[in-house]
Design a protein around this motif. Structure first.
Motif, mmCIF file in Angstrom:
data_model
loop_
_atom_site.group_PDB
_atom_site.id
_atom_site.type_symbol
_atom_site.label_atom_id
_atom_site.label_comp_id
_atom_site.label_asym_id
_atom_site.label_seq_id
_atom_site.Cartn_x
_atom_site.Cartn_y
_atom_site.Cartn_z
ATOM 1 N N UNK A 283 0.836 -1.201 0.000
ATOM 2 C CA UNK A 283 0.000 0.000 0.000
ATOM 3 C C UNK A 283 0.866 1.243 0.000
ATOM 4 N N UNK A 284 0.384 2.293 -0.659
ATOM 5 C CA UNK A 284 1.086 3.578 -0.660
ATOM 6 C C UNK A 284 0.846 4.323 0.648
ATOM 7 N N UNK A 285 -0.199 4.011 1.350
ATOM 8 C CA UNK A 285 -0.530 4.673 2.616
ATOM 9 C C UNK A 285 -1.799 4.079 3.188
ATOM 10 N N UNK A 286 -2.255 4.627 4.328
ATOM 11 C CA UNK A 286 -3.463 4.092 4.964
ATOM 12 C C UNK A 286 -4.664 4.233 4.045
ATOM 13 N N UNK A 287 -5.710 3.446 4.203
ATOM 14 C CA UNK A 287 -5.903 2.422 5.235
ATOM 15 C C UNK A 287 -5.207 1.112 4.875
ATOM 16 N N UNK A 288 -4.709 0.444 5.888
ATOM 17 C CA UNK A 288 -4.017 -0.824 5.703
ATOM 18 C C UNK A 288 -4.926 -1.983 6.093
ATOM 19 N N UNK A 289 -4.721 -3.127 5.459
ATOM 20 C CA UNK A 289 -5.460 -4.341 5.812
ATOM 21 C C UNK A 289 -4.992 -4.842 7.168
ATOM 22 N N UNK A 290 -5.862 -5.538 7.881
ATOM 23 C CA UNK A 290 -5.490 -6.136 9.166
ATOM 24 C C UNK A 290 -4.866 -7.495 8.940
ATOM 25 N N UNK A 291 -3.927 -7.853 9.809
ATOM 26 C CA UNK A 291 -3.331 -9.186 9.796
ATOM 27 C C UNK A 291 -4.421 -10.195 10.159
ATOM 28 N N UNK B 54 -0.829 -10.764 6.156
ATOM 29 C CA UNK B 54 -0.135 -10.901 7.426
ATOM 30 C C UNK B 54 0.643 -9.624 7.717
ATOM 31 N N UNK B 55 0.798 -9.283 9.012
ATOM 32 C CA UNK B 55 1.694 -8.202 9.395
ATOM 33 C C UNK B 55 3.123 -8.730 9.206
ATOM 34 N N UNK B 56 4.136 -7.863 9.224
ATOM 35 C CA UNK B 56 5.506 -8.347 9.002
ATOM 36 C C UNK B 56 5.934 -9.456 9.974
ATOM 37 N N UNK B 57 5.521 -9.369 11.236
ATOM 38 C CA UNK B 57 5.915 -10.384 12.221
ATOM 39 C C UNK B 57 5.266 -11.727 11.905
ATOM 40 N N UNK B 58 3.955 -11.728 11.683
ATOM 41 C CA UNK B 58 3.254 -12.984 11.387
ATOM 42 C C UNK B 58 3.674 -13.546 10.033
ATOM 43 N N UNK B 59 3.978 -12.659 9.085
ATOM 44 C CA UNK B 59 4.449 -13.126 7.774
ATOM 45 C C UNK B 59 5.775 -13.869 7.917
ATOM 46 N N UNK B 60 6.669 -13.338 8.745
ATOM 47 C CA UNK B 60 7.957 -13.996 8.977
ATOM 48 C C UNK B 60 7.746 -15.330 9.687
ATOM 49 N N UNK B 61 6.872 -15.346 10.707
ATOM 50 C CA UNK B 61 6.615 -16.587 11.441
ATOM 51 C C UNK B 61 5.975 -17.644 10.541
ATOM 52 N N UNK B 62 5.065 -17.224 9.669
ATOM 53 C CA UNK B 62 4.429 -18.158 8.741
ATOM 54 C C UNK B 62 5.449 -18.708 7.753
ATOM 55 N N UNK B 63 6.366 -17.859 7.296
ATOM 56 C CA UNK B 63 7.413 -18.308 6.384
ATOM 57 C C UNK B 63 8.318 -19.339 7.078
ATOM 58 N N UNK C 173 -4.417 -9.213 13.900
ATOM 59 C CA UNK C 173 -5.222 -8.017 13.636
ATOM 60 C C UNK C 173 -4.442 -6.710 13.686
ATOM 61 N N UNK C 174 -3.110 -6.778 13.658
ATOM 62 C CA UNK C 174 -2.274 -5.583 13.554
ATOM 63 C C UNK C 174 -2.292 -5.100 12.104
ATOM 64 N N UNK C 175 -1.989 -3.816 11.864
ATOM 65 C CA UNK C 175 -1.943 -3.331 10.473
ATOM 66 C C UNK C 175 -0.832 -4.021 9.683
ATOM 67 N N UNK C 176 -1.101 -4.250 8.410
ATOM 68 C CA UNK C 176 -0.116 -4.864 7.525
ATOM 69 C C UNK C 176 0.470 -3.795 6.614
ATOM 70 N N UNK C 177 1.309 -4.215 5.684
ATOM 71 C CA UNK C 177 1.878 -3.307 4.688
ATOM 72 C C UNK C 177 1.016 -3.274 3.429
ATOM 73 N N UNK C 178 -0.134 -3.941 3.446
ATOM 74 C CA UNK C 178 -0.954 -4.118 2.263
ATOM 75 C C UNK C 178 -2.217 -3.269 2.331
ATOM 76 N N UNK C 179 -2.768 -2.892 1.175
ATOM 77 C CA UNK C 179 -3.958 -2.040 1.176
ATOM 78 C C UNK C 179 -5.188 -2.764 1.730
#
Length: 65
Positions: A23-31, A49-58, A35-41
């Motif tokens: 995403x270029x900016x808010x609003x962001x999708x929830x993990x 996934x948020x960056x933390x959950x994305x890493x854990x899932x990987x 349920x934390x904000x992600x980097x995605x629209x």
């Protein structure tokens, strides 16, 4: 090492790890996990996934060689 084209039908790690557009900016999708904000629209339809959950899932789905 062999390239992806050299892999046969019995090889592991065949998961297509396609990512949604950042995403270029808010609003962001929830993990979907915490349920934390992600980097995605917010408009993205699919699993986000948020960056933390994305890493854990990987780590959880990574191939153990």
């Amino acid at each position: 090492m062999s390239s992806d084209e050299d892999r046969g039908p019995d090889d592991y790690c065949l998961i297509d790890a396609t990512r949604p557009p950042k995403a270029d900016g808010p609003p962001y999708a929830e993990c979907v996990l915490c349920r934390e904000p992600t980097e995605y629209p917010e408009s993205y339809k699919g699993i986000t996934y948020c960056p933390v959950c994305e890493w854990q899932e990987a780590q959880r789905t990574a191939c153990s060689g």
